[in-house]
Write an enzyme that holds these catalytic residues in place. Structure first.
Site, PDB file in Angstrom:
ATOM      1  N   LYS A  42     -34.103 -27.313  -7.265  1.00  0.00           N
ATOM      2  CA  LYS A  42     -34.676 -28.453  -6.566  1.00  0.00           C
ATOM      3  C   LYS A  42     -33.502 -29.351  -6.197  1.00  0.00           C
ATOM      4  O   LYS A  42     -33.008 -30.101  -7.047  1.00  0.00           O
ATOM      5  CB  LYS A  42     -35.681 -29.175  -7.467  1.00  0.00           C
ATOM      6  CG  LYS A  42     -36.629 -30.092  -6.729  1.00  0.00           C
ATOM      7  CD  LYS A  42     -37.825 -30.442  -7.607  1.00  0.00           C
ATOM      8  CE  LYS A  42     -38.821 -31.284  -6.817  1.00  0.00           C
ATOM      9  NZ  LYS A  42     -40.067 -31.504  -7.560  1.00  0.00           N
ATOM     10  N   GLU A 100     -37.212 -25.526  -4.086  1.00  0.00           N
ATOM     11  CA  GLU A 100     -38.398 -26.375  -3.976  1.00  0.00           C
ATOM     12  C   GLU A 100     -38.059 -27.725  -3.367  1.00  0.00           C
ATOM     13  O   GLU A 100     -37.122 -28.404  -3.797  1.00  0.00           O
ATOM     14  CB  GLU A 100     -39.030 -26.586  -5.355  1.00  0.00           C
ATOM     15  CG  GLU A 100     -40.299 -27.433  -5.298  1.00  0.00           C
ATOM     16  CD  GLU A 100     -40.863 -27.733  -6.673  1.00  0.00           C
ATOM     17  OE1 GLU A 100     -41.571 -28.748  -6.811  1.00  0.00           O
ATOM     18  OE2 GLU A 100     -40.594 -26.955  -7.615  1.00  0.00           O
ATOM     19  N   GLY A 101     -38.826 -28.118  -2.373  1.00  0.00           N
ATOM     20  CA  GLY A 101     -38.663 -29.434  -1.779  1.00  0.00           C
ATOM     21  C   GLY A 101     -39.351 -30.501  -2.604  1.00  0.00           C
ATOM     22  O   GLY A 101     -40.032 -30.219  -3.593  1.00  0.00           O
ATOM     23  N   VAL A 128     -49.374 -30.559  -5.141  1.00  0.00           N
ATOM     24  CA  VAL A 128     -50.182 -29.398  -4.763  1.00  0.00           C
ATOM     25  C   VAL A 128     -49.861 -28.166  -5.605  1.00  0.00           C
ATOM     26  O   VAL A 128     -50.518 -27.136  -5.472  1.00  0.00           O
ATOM     27  CB  VAL A 128     -50.035 -29.060  -3.263  1.00  0.00           C
ATOM     28  CG1 VAL A 128     -50.554 -30.200  -2.406  1.00  0.00           C
ATOM     29  CG2 VAL A 128     -48.587 -28.715  -2.905  1.00  0.00           C
ATOM     30  N   GLY A 129     -48.838 -28.263  -6.465  1.00  0.00           N
ATOM     31  CA  GLY A 129     -48.532 -27.152  -7.364  1.00  0.00           C
ATOM     32  C   GLY A 129     -47.323 -26.323  -6.971  1.00  0.00           C
ATOM     33  O   GLY A 129     -47.251 -25.141  -7.325  1.00  0.00           O
ATOM     34  N   LYS A 130     -46.364 -26.917  -6.287  1.00  0.00           N
ATOM     35  CA  LYS A 130     -45.174 -26.152  -5.875  1.00  0.00           C
ATOM     36  C   LYS A 130     -44.422 -25.582  -7.076  1.00  0.00           C
ATOM     37  O   LYS A 130     -44.047 -24.417  -7.085  1.00  0.00           O
ATOM     38  CB  LYS A 130     -44.246 -27.043  -5.041  1.00  0.00           C
ATOM     39  CG  LYS A 130     -44.824 -27.520  -3.724  1.00  0.00           C
ATOM     40  CD  LYS A 130     -43.796 -28.252  -2.878  1.00  0.00           C
ATOM     41  CE  LYS A 130     -43.221 -29.486  -3.509  1.00  0.00           C
ATOM     42  NZ  LYS A 130     -44.247 -30.539  -3.777  1.00  0.00           N
ATOM     43  N   THR A 131     -44.181 -26.428  -8.083  1.00  0.00           N
ATOM     44  CA  THR A 131     -43.428 -25.954  -9.252  1.00  0.00           C
ATOM     45  C   THR A 131     -44.199 -24.878  -9.999  1.00  0.00           C
ATOM     46  O   THR A 131     -43.611 -23.916 -10.513  1.00  0.00           O
ATOM     47  CB  THR A 131     -43.116 -27.129 -10.193  1.00  0.00           C
ATOM     48  OG1 THR A 131     -42.406 -28.135  -9.469  1.00  0.00           O
ATOM     49  CG2 THR A 131     -42.271 -26.668 -11.362  1.00  0.00           C
ATOM     50  N   GLY A 139     -42.180 -33.403  -2.681  1.00  0.00           N
ATOM     51  CA  GLY A 139     -43.377 -33.863  -1.980  1.00  0.00           C
ATOM     52  C   GLY A 139     -43.772 -32.946  -0.847  1.00  0.00           C
ATOM     53  O   GLY A 139     -43.730 -31.719  -0.969  1.00  0.00           O
ATOM     54  N   ASN A 199     -53.605 -22.633  -3.858  1.00  0.00           N
ATOM     55  CA  ASN A 199     -53.630 -22.972  -5.278  1.00  0.00           C
ATOM     56  C   ASN A 199     -54.895 -23.758  -5.619  1.00  0.00           C
ATOM     57  O   ASN A 199     -55.075 -24.884  -5.172  1.00  0.00           O
ATOM     58  CB  ASN A 199     -52.383 -23.796  -5.625  1.00  0.00           C
ATOM     59  CG  ASN A 199     -52.275 -24.095  -7.104  1.00  0.00           C
ATOM     60  OD1 ASN A 199     -52.745 -23.328  -7.936  1.00  0.00           O
ATOM     61  ND2 ASN A 199     -51.652 -25.206  -7.439  1.00  0.00           N
TER      62      ASN A 199
END
Length: 211
Positions: free
Chosen positions: A37, A108-109, A13-16, A111, A168
């Site tokens: 991470k 950041e997790g 989904v664009g976390k990074t 998934g 996003n």
């Protein structure tokens, strides 16, 4: 020191992308910040993106990624294939040690919120051990509202503060869902949409998102 846990409604989904955008803006503002991470699977290109965005391209990846699994799968299975032990207390301790070195740490997790991490435990258990406020990244597409409602409720059921949503847009095309999701998300989750990234945009106002 401030820190946030960045989760998403799903993988990809664009976390990074969000973490890197926030880190670049924090660096411009003169804030000592880093992304990390605790667990990563597959390759480490996302970690390199975080490190570069924070302006520390030579920092050892092991510092911001204590557990690296080469297997491209959920950490639960990756660790089993590689005969590794996943310790949530150890990951939490390493993350808190890193947080103490910076004014802001973005964690950041892997998934989605409930991605399997180790036997009987998920990423949500790591987030609960960290006790950091949570930011929820949502891909602006059809079905996003339902996923966001479920994830926001799950975060709150853990007794954690979900500060808000970052929406996003991952496609050039805009459909009805993409246009209406922001209002629907705020109505049905009760959370603010702190920022909305359009396709191709990599700029975020860290003050607005993290305040």
């Amino acid at each position: 020191m401030s820190a946030c846990f960045i989760t998403g409604t799903d993988v990809g989904v664009g976390k990074t992308h969000v973490v890197a955008a926030l880190l670049r803006d924090l660096k411009r503002r003169g804030v000592s910040a880093m992304g990390c991470k605790p667990v990563s699977c597959g390759d480490r290109k996302e970690l390199r993106a975080m490190r570069d965005a924070a302006g520390e391209p030579t920092l050892q990846l092991e510092i911001i990624n204590p557990l690296y699994l080469r297997t491209l799968a959920d950490p639960r299975m990756g660790a089993e294939f590689e005969r590794r032990v996943v310790s949530i207390p150890e990951l939490a301790a390493r993350t808190h040690e890193l947080a103490a070195k910076y004014e802001t740490l973005l964690v950041e997790g892997v998934g989605g919120w409930e991605t399997p991490l180790c036997p009987g435990r998920t990423m949500a258990d790591l987030a609960a051990a960290l006790q950091m406020p949570v930011l929820l990244v949502v891909s602006n597409r059809q079905g996003a509202v339902s996923q966001a409602i479920l994830t926001a409720r799950a975060i709150q059921q853990r007794g954690l503060e979900c500060r808000g949503i970052i929406l996003n847009q991952q496609s050039e095309e805009w459909d009805t869902a993409a246009v209406t999701n922001r209002a629907m998300l705020e109505e049905y989750t009760g959370l603010p949409v702190l920022a909305e990234l359009i396709f191709g945009d990599d700029e975020l106002d860290s003050a607005a998102v993290l305040a």
